[in-house]
Motif scaffolding. Structure first.
Motif, mmCIF file in Angstrom:
data_model
loop_
_atom_site.group_PDB
_atom_site.id
_atom_site.type_symbol
_atom_site.label_atom_id
_atom_site.label_comp_id
_atom_site.label_asym_id
_atom_site.label_seq_id
_atom_site.Cartn_x
_atom_site.Cartn_y
_atom_site.Cartn_z
ATOM 1 N N VAL A 81 0.856 -1.192 0.000
ATOM 2 C CA VAL A 81 0.000 0.000 0.000
ATOM 3 C C VAL A 81 0.891 1.240 0.000
ATOM 4 C CG1 VAL A 81 -1.732 1.325 1.265
ATOM 5 C CG2 VAL A 81 -1.861 -1.184 1.238
ATOM 6 N N LEU A 82 0.649 2.107 -0.963
ATOM 7 C CA LEU A 82 1.362 3.387 -0.985
ATOM 8 C C LEU A 82 0.394 4.455 -0.512
ATOM 9 C CD1 LEU A 82 3.827 5.152 -1.794
ATOM 10 C CD2 LEU A 82 2.748 5.404 -4.040
ATOM 11 N N VAL A 83 0.814 5.191 0.515
ATOM 12 C CA VAL A 83 -0.023 6.276 1.028
ATOM 13 C C VAL A 83 0.630 7.597 0.652
ATOM 14 C CG1 VAL A 83 -1.018 7.348 3.077
ATOM 15 C CG2 VAL A 83 -0.808 4.842 2.945
ATOM 16 N N ILE A 84 -0.116 8.455 -0.030
ATOM 17 C CA ILE A 84 0.441 9.737 -0.456
ATOM 18 C C ILE A 84 -0.076 10.814 0.483
ATOM 19 C CG2 ILE A 84 0.545 11.414 -2.316
ATOM 20 C CD1 ILE A 84 0.028 8.782 -4.107
ATOM 21 N N GLY A 85 0.827 11.313 1.283
ATOM 22 C CA GLY A 85 0.458 12.333 2.264
ATOM 23 C C GLY A 85 0.560 11.782 3.673
ATOM 24 N N ALA A 86 1.397 12.423 4.488
ATOM 25 C CA ALA A 86 1.612 11.955 5.857
ATOM 26 C C ALA A 86 0.921 12.876 6.857
ATOM 27 C CB ALA A 86 3.105 11.856 6.152
ATOM 28 N N ASP A 122 5.680 11.912 1.641
ATOM 29 C CA ASP A 122 5.212 13.277 1.916
ATOM 30 C C ASP A 122 6.282 14.270 1.476
ATOM 31 O OD1 ASP A 122 2.922 14.587 4.040
ATOM 32 O OD2 ASP A 122 4.641 15.844 3.488
ATOM 33 N N GLU A 123 5.828 15.354 0.852
ATOM 34 C CA GLU A 123 6.781 16.326 0.308
ATOM 35 C C GLU A 123 7.434 17.167 1.398
ATOM 36 O OE1 GLU A 123 3.152 18.296 -1.653
ATOM 37 O OE2 GLU A 123 4.657 19.866 -1.667
ATOM 38 N N TYR A 178 8.025 13.668 -3.139
ATOM 39 C CA TYR A 178 6.645 13.813 -3.600
ATOM 40 C C TYR A 178 6.321 12.831 -4.716
ATOM 41 C CZ TYR A 178 8.805 16.854 -7.188
ATOM 42 O OH TYR A 178 9.590 17.372 -8.177
ATOM 43 N N ALA A 179 5.075 12.400 -4.716
ATOM 44 C CA ALA A 179 4.598 11.554 -5.810
ATOM 45 C C ALA A 179 4.328 12.488 -6.979
ATOM 46 C CB ALA A 179 3.337 10.819 -5.391
ATOM 47 N N ALA A 180 5.170 12.408 -8.004
ATOM 48 C CA ALA A 180 5.124 13.406 -9.078
ATOM 49 C C ALA A 180 4.021 13.119 -10.083
ATOM 50 C CB ALA A 180 6.473 13.472 -9.782
ATOM 51 N N GLY A 181 3.597 11.876 -10.151
ATOM 52 C CA GLY A 181 2.553 11.545 -11.120
ATOM 53 C C GLY A 181 1.978 10.184 -10.798
ATOM 54 N N TYR A 182 0.816 9.927 -11.343
ATOM 55 C CA TYR A 182 0.250 8.582 -11.229
ATOM 56 C C TYR A 182 0.190 8.014 -12.636
ATOM 57 C CZ TYR A 182 -2.851 4.659 -10.699
ATOM 58 O OH TYR A 182 -3.361 3.390 -10.729
ATOM 59 N N TYR A 183 0.795 6.846 -12.846
ATOM 60 C CA TYR A 183 0.743 6.173 -14.134
ATOM 61 C C TYR A 183 0.052 4.830 -13.948
ATOM 62 C CZ TYR A 183 4.042 9.817 -15.363
ATOM 63 O OH TYR A 183 4.629 11.035 -15.570
ATOM 64 N N LYS A 184 -0.394 4.313 -15.049
ATOM 65 C CA LYS A 184 -1.240 3.124 -15.018
ATOM 66 C C LYS A 184 -0.647 1.999 -14.167
ATOM 67 C CE LYS A 184 -4.002 0.427 -18.236
ATOM 68 N NZ LYS A 184 -4.992 0.264 -17.166
ATOM 69 N N THR A 216 -13.704 20.727 -14.447
ATOM 70 C CA THR A 216 -12.324 21.159 -14.229
ATOM 71 C C THR A 216 -11.515 20.907 -15.485
ATOM 72 O OG1 THR A 216 -11.806 18.964 -13.391
ATOM 73 C CG2 THR A 216 -12.361 20.642 -11.766
ATOM 74 N N THR A 217 -10.348 21.529 -15.549
ATOM 75 C CA THR A 217 -9.427 21.221 -16.641
ATOM 76 C C THR A 217 -8.754 19.886 -16.338
ATOM 77 O OG1 THR A 217 -7.717 22.481 -15.525
ATOM 78 C CG2 THR A 217 -8.983 23.638 -17.190
ATOM 79 N N THR A 218 -8.114 19.336 -17.353
ATOM 80 C CA THR A 218 -7.499 18.024 -17.181
ATOM 81 C C THR A 218 -6.224 18.145 -16.345
ATOM 82 O OG1 THR A 218 -8.262 17.610 -19.410
ATOM 83 C CG2 THR A 218 -6.793 15.979 -18.446
ATOM 84 N N ALA A 219 -6.128 17.312 -15.315
ATOM 85 C CA ALA A 219 -4.892 17.301 -14.519
ATOM 86 C C ALA A 219 -3.936 16.288 -15.133
ATOM 87 C CB ALA A 219 -5.199 16.918 -13.081
ATOM 88 N N ARG A 220 -2.713 16.715 -15.333
ATOM 89 C CA ARG A 220 -1.720 15.810 -15.927
ATOM 90 C C ARG A 220 -0.459 15.863 -15.089
ATOM 91 N NH1 ARG A 220 -3.387 14.060 -20.694
ATOM 92 N NH2 ARG A 220 -4.894 15.301 -21.858
ATOM 93 N N PRO A 221 0.415 14.879 -15.277
ATOM 94 C CA PRO A 221 1.698 14.972 -14.577
ATOM 95 C C PRO A 221 2.397 16.266 -15.015
ATOM 96 C CG PRO A 221 1.421 12.816 -15.644
ATOM 97 C CD PRO A 221 0.339 13.706 -16.155
ATOM 98 N N PHE A 222 3.144 16.986 -14.170
ATOM 99 C CA PHE A 222 3.537 16.487 -12.867
ATOM 100 C C PHE A 222 2.824 17.236 -11.754
ATOM 101 C CE2 PHE A 222 7.203 15.355 -15.551
ATOM 102 C CZ PHE A 222 7.194 13.998 -15.318
ATOM 103 N N TYR A 223 2.776 16.605 -10.586
ATOM 104 C CA TYR A 223 2.159 17.238 -9.430
ATOM 105 C C TYR A 223 2.950 18.492 -9.059
ATOM 106 C CZ TYR A 223 0.331 17.835 -4.745
ATOM 107 O OH TYR A 223 -0.234 18.344 -3.616
ATOM 108 N N HIS A 224 4.240 18.339 -8.902
ATOM 109 C CA HIS A 224 5.156 19.473 -8.896
ATOM 110 C C HIS A 224 6.142 19.236 -10.033
ATOM 111 C CE1 HIS A 224 3.677 20.941 -5.134
ATOM 112 N NE2 HIS A 224 4.170 19.974 -4.397
ATOM 113 N N PRO A 225 6.669 20.312 -10.628
ATOM 114 C CA PRO A 225 7.646 20.114 -11.708
ATOM 115 C C PRO A 225 8.854 19.287 -11.241
ATOM 116 C CG PRO A 225 6.937 22.399 -11.610
ATOM 117 C CD PRO A 225 6.377 21.739 -10.399
ATOM 118 N N VAL A 226 9.420 18.530 -12.167
ATOM 119 C CA VAL A 226 10.539 17.646 -11.835
ATOM 120 C C VAL A 226 11.749 18.049 -12.679
ATOM 121 C CG1 VAL A 226 11.298 15.251 -11.646
ATOM 122 C CG2 VAL A 226 8.863 15.796 -11.478
#
Lengths: 413, 966
Positions: free
Chosen positions: B164-169, B191-192, B234-240, B559-569
């Motif tokens: 299990v990956l938990v994003i956010g502490a 957590d970032e 930080y989790a920069a993106g979610y991929y399939k 909403t507009t489409t959210a795409r990677p990245f969550y924060h720039p990498v």
């Protein structure tokens, strides 16, 4: 500061009218129905109204204006193609591009930057020479240049590409340009709207009424409209529309991805493309680096992004420009490219009378926007293909008269 | 200034750090971010805005805005709010003209009326002048500067797995981790922030019970061996398929998770009022982070604008840390769940104004600070009453609501819906294996966030195969933490919605007026959300404004489409080490020792030629050619694709993929093989050898090896024939021994009968050569008697050495790719990809003999039938230049011109010492391709050269070299 900006300060109220009239209802019939309010569809509508006086036209769009590949491409404009048909066609497009901002009275940020297709192998140098020779024959400004010319235009480049893909030369195409892609759709849309064309966003085509081999109407999510002429200009959605009229094409859909960096101060003027490294890059007027690579290697009707795409592309970017290590990638996205076996488009008439196609635009559609609009408008009005697009007819596949543009594709496919 | 030290703070006051900003020296502490250190040193202007170059300070202190973007040497666009302070930093603000204080760009603010939304589309396009304007725009718009001398930074990459990956502490994420671990799942929490705890660590409200919850969660998590916490990541993106890049300053960790809990919280949203961007106006959470994490006093005297209980807690936190609170201004009529907090504040003599708003932050002298909050009553229609009063303060806190940090949920394909109960989008339908909890799930009250986390963790563990899913979705919040309209119009504007892009409220009105009334169009025209923070602090208000202007519900606006990245990498982190593998044959060191000059061939390195001391390239190549024609030469052909197909239907398989017949190929014989694609275009060639009835060994071109193997595997899977394909490309070494003396050389190394009768041209034998098990094929690619010898890769070196030793007496020479190219050209053999292109059919290159149209099927057959029924458009022909020709020689791909039009092109050309003239191959219009015909080639400079169409092969047209008598 241009005097034209004065009116903004002098008017208490924002002095700009709507660019696109809102229409509550569809009419019951139109002379021409265009499916797809991307650059191509809107350009066809514009030229129908502006050059042929055909104004009872409606453009149907399931999403929003310019929301498909028009708004997803990397905005490169060039005419350094490989076949006579391609060179003449794209050259006419570049001619039209030059004056579009003036024609629309809308700044498209059409910026002539010069375009280098880098060659890292002998084989690539040969292909560049072939393209240059064909281009020159038709009066298009292209030449094979050595690595020193690349270095002069982009002095910061690592000509050895980290030592594993040395740049041996390039095809230099002086007219190569970039433009603000969204504005192109808006310009054509506004121009068409001003001339009486109706643009209906959020209106999906559900079916096409064909009787006795002839188009009779279109079923939409907002009702039925009758028409004798339908133009399909929907890029990645082409197979879906073609199913409605039972027309077969050899089009197959591959995702094409791209990415953009955070804005940085200008450092790169020309447009650079490397087929071997699968990279194309330009710097936008906002300072962002706009970067793309080759097609995803499998068929997929989706616009999802992949991680391996950005990993591969950034790695090759750093081979060419190691100093970009700390520049951040802000966003990645994808479009659906409607590919054809010979990398040339499919334009013109179809076996269904009154159903016209503007498709097969794969990875090369944006630059062709003006000439597509112009030639398709001509084709619709005259019911005969414009001379510039006869090489792109659908029936070339059954006649095995292909128009081989594979060698002119920017990057590997 | 700094506050007295407290126990939970993140800074180490015993470890001060010296640094510079805009040329001045400051001191901060280890654990500070750049912004916290500067704010603690009473620096209020941290950057300039993008368009109007307005002074900007701390807004979110959380990477949700880019007010403070700094440059340090070759590091650009550093986000000062979150970048850890380092010793020796010498920072400047980006995008200023003449420094932060004296920024000449400020002048643009005065011209704001001339520069409404989209102004650049309306002017500057006079053709002749546009390039000048464009240069100016480009110079104005970029942010940081790229240091062109900066070296490539290489970073490692790591791969990892977890159940299990938990994003956010934060409280919900840590609760999820605990419940997932309790069911036996291995958990990674990312957590970032530099430390875990999230808002539990700073939204205290001076309440010891809340502080205790925070401490307890952290203790439980750190004591649990199944839980790993990755901070500053930080989790920069979610991929399939739950594939997520977890990015830290040092590296990218690619995580494959069994299931994912998104507990990414919310972005606190700014209120919109005039001058809401002044340094000193900040989100309540930013002030709380400054105090609790960094011990920095955010201001001396604050006005708190709120619309929820969080704002009252922030006010209480301010009071507890010694900040005067001049007033709390609540947009709402009633304080709701905050009633007891209101009482605490009133007890502390803080004025609490209900149904009121801030109309304007009144600027202090110099325009870069806050002097007062201009406050008025909210009328029924949401606009402020005319009667306003100024409340003196030097800082304003905004606590008017939250937007879900749902980027990763969107990327994962979550369907979201707008929930009026919390005035935000919440997950409606989550993809399999993805769970959400906490603020991103529309759950805001602290104990409820923990309960929601416990539920999500349990469900995520169950989805990953651990335990039973316990708990169900919580009832909605009793009151919304977000105000539906935290926006106050002002006739003079400067009420910012998007701080990245300097967009004011009226810009939205104007864009919508122009027809950009769809959320995606509005974004593209106004650029809302297109800046570096990608709308984290602006999209929600932008959406509210559009909804109101277009008379729609937020749900309809979407909403507009959210795409990677969550924060720039950074590119370096994505690129990693820059892995560019290069393949070498087993003979690489031999070539190196012999002075090979290398050339790339696909992923391989091959000897182009062997450098002889004191000789130029061309002479070296000519000597190699002469050796092969006159004696014997040896070339490494180990880069060829080497495949086997084995099984009862192996012959059938080859019949289908190649154009020729293989069912009738005798065991012990080879046959040339051409492969076409479905369009009948030649894509590859090679040699097929039949080793047994059900066993074939065959080669592909060097560059085609990988793709051909992939394509054949695809076809075999599709057809389901009873045979299997093996790729031996790397497993075999291969070399071609060629020349009139080749048989003599080979005879000394093998017992196999090499007589023409026993081992005819095109035969294959499995035997031993130099005691090495080998596959031996008689081939003639270069036009001489010769053998291709394939041996297991580990014996390649030994075989090469044996052949070179045995050939020494005959003057054996290694030869490279260039010599081979010329030798094959003399023999008239084509190279796929050089003498063919993306449209070439076998018929155009004289290979009709290798195409058996009478077979039932092969790939490309249907197309070739159609092509065969038509006249050829072009055909490949040989040509020669006159023997004494001394002018410029055509280059490959120079065009053939006839009647002023393109009538073909040169595909190969070279000087042939054997023939004493230049020879070449060219595509020609068929009517020009008659032997003896003269055609014109246009050189690159436009000059024309006349050549004569000649028969091929140029060398040994009767193929006598393969006959024993010769």
């Amino acid at each position: 500061m241009p005097w034209r900006l004065l009116r903004f300060a002098l008017n208490r109220k924002h002095p700009e009218p709507r660019m696109f009239t809102h229409h509550d209802k569809l009419k019951s019939s139109y002379d021409v129905v265009i499916i797809g309010a991307g650059g191509h569809g809107l350009a066809a509508a514009y030229y129908l109204a502006a050059e042929h006086g055909v104004k009872n036209v409606c453009v149907l769009e399931k999403g929003y204006i310019g929301g498909g590949n028009t708004g997803r491409n990397t905005t490169i404009i060039r005419s350094n193609y490989l076949t006579p048909e391609g060179v003449k066609f794209y050259d006419e497009s570049v001619n039209l591009w030059q004056d579009l901002s003036r024609d629309f009275d809308l700044n498209l940020f059409y910026a002539n930057r010069g375009h280098f297709t880098l060659a890292h192998t002998d084989a690539a140098v040969r292909t560049m020479r072939w393209r240059a020779e064909v281009n020159k024959h038709y009066g298009v400004d292209s030449e094979v240049v050595g690595p020193e010319a690349v270095k002069e235009a982009a002095p910061m480049i690592d000509l050895s590409c980290a030592g594993h893909a040395p740049i041996l030369g390039a095809l230099y195409h002086a007219p190569g340009s970039v433009a603000r892609h969204d504005a192109v759709a808006w310009g054509y849309g506004r121009g068409a709207d001003q001339r009486g064309v109706e643009i209906h966003q959020q209106t999906e085509v559900l079916g096409i009424d064909v009787q006795g081999g002839k188009v009779k109407g279109v079923n939409t999510s907002r009702g039925y409209i009758s028409t004798n002429k339908v133009l399909c200009a929907v890029a990645g959605s082409t197979p879906r529309i073609l199913k409605m009229v039972d027309v077969r094409t050899p089009i197959y859909i591959h995702p094409l991805q791209a990415m953009v960096s955070e804005p940085v101060k200008p450092w790169l003027d020309p447009i650079l493309v490397s087929g071997s490294l699968h990279v194309y890059i330009s710097q936008s007027a906002r300072g962002e680096l706009v970067m793309g690579a080759s097609l995803d290697p499998y068929e997929l009707h989706a616009t999802r992004s992949t991680l391996d795409f950005v990993e591969g592309l950034t790695s090759h970017m750093l081979d060419m420009f190691p100093f970009l290590s700390n520049v951040k990638v802000m966003r990645q996205w994808a479009g659906m490219a409607d590919m054809t076996p010979d990398f040339a488009p499919i334009m013109g008439k179809t076996p269904v009378e009154g159903f016209y196609l503007d498709s097969g635009w794969g990875t090369w559609g944006f630059k062709a926007t003006p000439v597509c609009g112009k030639t398709m408008a001509h084709t619709l009005v005259n019911d005969t293909p414009h001379p510039l697009i006869t090489g792109f007819s659908l029936d070339r596949f059954s006649h095995y008269a292909l128009t081989g543009e594979k060698g002119a594709a920017s990057v590997g496919h | 200034m700094r506050l007295p030290a407290t126990s939970g703070e993140w800074i180490d006051r015993s470890a001060p750090i010296e640094f510079k900003f805009e040329g001045r020296s400051y001191t901060g502490y280890t654990g500070d971010t750049v912004s916290s250190a500067l704010w603690g040193a009473d620096v209020r202007v941290l950057g300039r805005s993008f368009k109007y170059h307005r002074p900007r300070g701390v807004l979110s202190l959380a990477n949700h805005d880019t007010n403070a973007l700094h440059q340090w040497g070759d590091q650009l666009n550093l986000r000062a709010d979150v970048v850890p302070l380092q010793a020796g930093m010498d920072l400047t603000a980006v995008n200023t003209f003449g420094g932060l204080d004296g920024d000449k760009g400020r002048v643009l603010g005065r011209f704001a009326r001339f520069l409404p939304v989209g102004f650049y589309y309306k002017a500057f396009h006079t053709k002749g002048l546009f390039p000048m304007w464009e240069r100016m725009f480009r110079a104005m718009t970029g942010l940081g500067k790229v240091d062109l001398d900066s070296p490539r930074r290489s970073t490692p990459k790591a791969y990892d797995f977890c159940d299990v990956l938990v994003i956010g502490a934060g409280p919900s994420g840590l609760s999820a981790a605990l419940s997932a671990a309790a069911q036996g799942a291995s958990v990674v929490v990312v957590d970032e922030n530099a430390r875990a705890g999230g808002s539990a660590g700073y939204q205290i409200g001076n309440d010891p019970a809340r502080a205790e919850i925070h401490a307890r969660l952290l203790a439980q998590v750190s004591a649990n061996p199944l839980i790993r916490v990755l901070t500053s990541t930080y989790a920069a993106g979610y991929y399939k398929d739950h594939w997520l890049p977890l990015v830290s300053a040092e590296r990218m960790l690619k995580m494959r998770a069994g299931s994912v809990v998104v507990a990414s919280g919310g972005f606190e949203q700014p209120a919109v009022f005039r001058y809401n961007d002044l340094p000193g106006v900040m989100l309540a959470s930013a002030a709380q982070r400054l105090m609790h994490r960094y011990g920095v006093k955010p201001m001396q005297r604050a006005v708190v604008l709120t619309a929820n209980a969080d704002g009252y807690r922030a006010a209480l936190d301010l009071l507890a840390r010694g900040v005067a609170v001049a007033a709390v201004v609540d947009l709402r009529a009633r304080a709701g769940t905050a009633a007891t907090l209101v009482q605490q504040l009133r007890d502390a003599k803080v004025e609490v104004l209900m149904s009121s708003c801030i109309v304007e932050a009144v600027p202090g002298t110099g325009g870069a600070s806050v002097a007062a909050a201009r406050v008025g009553a909210v009328q029924a229609d949401g606009s402020p009453a005319a009667d306003l009063r100024d409340i003196a303060c030097d800082g304003i806190l905004m606590s008017v609501g939250w937007a879900p940090a749902a980027n990763l949920l969107y990327q994962a394909g979550t369907k979201m819906r707008f929930e009026r109960a919390v005035e935000q989008f919440v997950p409606d339908v989550l993809p399999d294996g993805v769970f959400a909890c906490g603020r991103v799930n529309g759950v805001h009250e602290l104990s409820r966030r923990m309960a929601d986390g416990t539920r999500a963790g349990s469900h995520a563990a169950a989805a990953a195969g651990f335990g039973e899913a316990v708990g169900s979705a919580l009832a909605p919040e009793v009151e919304s933490p977000s105000h539906p309209w935290p926006i106050v119009a002002h006739p003079e504007g400067k009420n910012f919605v998007d701080f990245d892009e300097d967009l004011q409220l009226k810009d939205f009105h104007n864009a919508v007026q122009e027809g950009f009334d769809n959320i995606e169009l509005l974004k593209r025209y106004s650029t809302v959300g297109m800046g570096p923070s990608q709308g984290k602090h602006s999209n929600m208000n932008g959406l509210r404004i559009l909804a109101r202007l277009s008379g729609k519900e937020p749900q309809q606006v979407g909403t507009t489409t959210a795409r990677p990245f969550y924060h720039p990498v950074p590119m370096a982190v994505l690129a990693g080490r820059g892995f560019n593998p290069e393949r070498r044959t087993p003979l690489h060191s031999r070539h190196e020792a012999l002075g090979a000059k290398w050339m790339p061939a696909g992923v391989w390195q091959r000897p182009e030629f062997y450098q002889l001391a004191g000789k130029v390239r061309l002479d070296c190549i000519r000597e190699e050619v002469a050796a092969v024609r006159g004696g014997v030469g040896l070339i490494d052909v180990g880069t060829l694709g080497k495949l086997e197909v084995i099984g009862p239907q192996a012959a059938e398989f080859l019949e289908r993929v190649y154009t020729s017949n293989y069912a009738n190929l005798k065991v012990g014989m080879t046959r040339y093989a051409v492969m076409c694609d479905e369009a009948g275009v030649v894509i590859d060639d090679g040699v097929v050898a039949r080793l047994a009835e059900d066993h074939f060994y065959f080669t592909t071109t060097t560059s085609g090896a990988a793709t051909i193997y992939r394509e054949l595997s695809r076809l075999n899977t599709m057809w389901g024939l009873d045979c299997g394909i093996v790729n031996h490309t790397g497993a075999f070494a291969a070399m071609n021994l060629a020349g009139p003396r080749s048989r003599e050389v080979l005879a000394t190394l093998t017992a196999t009968d090499l007589s023409a009768a026993a081992f005819p041209y095109l035969a294959v034998r499995e035997c031993t050569v130099a005691d090495i098990p080998a596959r031996l094929m008689r081939v003639g690619f270069v036009g001489e008697w010769g053998y291709e010898i394939h041996v297991p890769a580990r014996f390649g070196g030994a075989l090469w050495d044996a052949l070179m030793a045995a050939g020494a007496a005959h003057g054996i020479r290694p030869f490279g790719v260039e010599a081979q190219r010329l030798l094959r050209l003399e023999k008239g053999h084509i190279i796929i990809g050089q003498d063919t292109d993306g449209l070439t059919s076998p018929l155009e290159v004289g290979m009709g003999w290798a195409v058996k149209m009478n077979k039932p099927f092969f790939v490309g057959q249907r197309s070739l039938k159609a092509i065969a029924s038509k006249k050829l458009k072009q055909q490949l022909a040989g040509f020669t230049l006159p023997p004494g020709y001394s002018g410029d020689v055509p280059l490959e791909c120079n065009l053939v011109i006839a009647d002023g039009d393109i009538a073909g092109r040169v595909t190969s050309i070279a000087w042939s010492a054997t023939l004493g003239r230049h020879i070449g191959l060219a595509f020609l219009r068929p009517d020009l391709a008659t032997v003896g015909n003269k055609v014109s080639i246009r050189l690159t400079d436009g000059a024309m050269v006349e050549v004569e169409v000649s028969p091929t092969p140029f060398h040994d047209p009767e193929n006598l070299k393969q006959k024993e008598a010769v």
